[in-house]
Write an enzyme that holds these catalytic residues in place. Structure first.
Site, PDB file in Angstrom:
ATOM      1  N   CYS A  47      -0.682  -3.045  13.732  1.00 12.07           N
ATOM      2  CA  CYS A  47      -0.478  -2.185  12.563  1.00 12.07           C
ATOM      3  C   CYS A  47      -0.296  -0.729  12.992  1.00 12.07           C
ATOM      4  O   CYS A  47      -1.096  -0.208  13.775  1.00 12.07           O
ATOM      5  CB  CYS A  47      -1.666  -2.311  11.615  1.00 12.07           C
ATOM      6  N   CYS A  49      -5.093 -10.065   8.299  1.00  6.83           N
ATOM      7  CA  CYS A  49      -5.090 -11.105   9.330  1.00  6.83           C
ATOM      8  C   CYS A  49      -5.313 -10.454  10.684  1.00  6.83           C
ATOM      9  O   CYS A  49      -5.026  -9.271  10.888  1.00  6.83           O
ATOM     10  CB  CYS A  49      -3.805 -11.934   9.299  1.00  6.83           C
ATOM     11  N   CYS A  60      -0.317  -7.976   6.162  1.00  6.90           N
ATOM     12  CA  CYS A  60      -0.543  -9.207   6.916  1.00  6.90           C
ATOM     13  C   CYS A  60       0.704  -9.475   7.744  1.00  6.90           C
ATOM     14  O   CYS A  60       1.609  -8.634   7.798  1.00  6.90           O
ATOM     15  CB  CYS A  60      -0.907 -10.377   6.009  1.00  6.90           C
TER      16      CYS A  60
END
Length: 250
Positions: free
Chosen positions: A196, A189, A118
């Site tokens: 990412c 999230c 996250c």
């Protein structure tokens, strides 16, 4: 002579019998998706996909939530608990002997490595890490990280303590793990999903669109109720995840 009255198929059977709705259910069973992603995955026009999503939402099998990264986007989520109840009802309506038994565990395979990500690594991902470790024990190696790490939120510790789970965690940056191999990478999230990094070994990448509980302040100025809701939602999702891994339910 004994006669039997025929009844209409249960609602879930009628809904899932449509090939496109079944494909949407299958895709959403892997993680939360945006409409344009579902359009690409099923190869059908957006208006048709949106029509069938409305049908699934009306049946309370699918829910929708605005993206916290881009408010113009909406993430759709399949409620697997509702699906399980609907399938059980369909089985019983056909014959009482078809009431579902406990899910059989799969054969134990190699130890799975799971990463939760996250933004802050202060609430959602460490809570998910602790809950999965609590459920799976040594059968799963689990880690968590964030794109902008912050100290662990005390309400995250408190919410899991209510569930008998001890949460201790040192926040870490996702870039420090980008050379490690994982079987599953789960973003929690919408913001971190966009940044990412890719990981070696082609892990299975899943997205769970969950709001940041630290930003959900109630009328009393507290965030704890939001952390409690998040703990319940994570525990539910992780219960289905561990079933996929072949870990028996506690």
């Amino acid at each position: 002579m004994v006669t039997f009255e025929t009844a209409d198929p249960p609602p879930f059977v009628r809904l899932a019998s449509d090939p496109l709705r079944w494909r949407l259910l299958r895709e959403l069973s892997h993680g939360d998706r945006r409409v344009r992603e579902l359009v690409d995955l099923v190869g059908q026009p957006q208006n048709l996909v949106s029509y069938h999503l409305r049908k699934l939402r009306a049946a309370e099998l699918v829910t929708a939530r605005r993206s916290s990264f881009d408010g113009r986007d909406t993430y759709y989520h399949l409620d697997l608990g509702q699906c399980a109840d609907a399938l059980a009802e369909a089985g019983r309506s056909l014959h009482p002997a078809l009431a579902p038994d406990a899910m059989d565990a799969k054969r134990a395979g190699p130890r799975l490595k799971v990463l939760f990500v996250c933004t802050g690594n202060s609430g959602r991902s460490p809570m998910a890490e602790a809950l999965l470790r609590h459920r799976a024990g040594s059968r799963v190696e689990v880690s968590s990280a964030g794109s902008h790490p912050k100290p662990l939120h005390p309400d995250a510790v408190r919410a899991l303590a209510e569930r008998g789970v001890v949460l201790t965690h040192e926040s870490s940056h996702v870039d420090g793990l980008r050379r490690r191999r994982f079987h599953w990478v789960i973003s929690l999230c919408d913001r971190v999903r966009e940044v990412c990094p890719e990981f070696p070994g082609h892990p299975r990448v899943v997205h769970w669109s969950l709001p940041d509980p630290a930003k959900e302040i109630d009328e009393a100025g507290e965030t704890y109720p939001a952390f409690r809701r998040l703990a319940a939602e994570l525990d539910r999702r992780i219960g289905f995840l561990t079933a996929r891994f072949g870990v028996p339910a506690p």
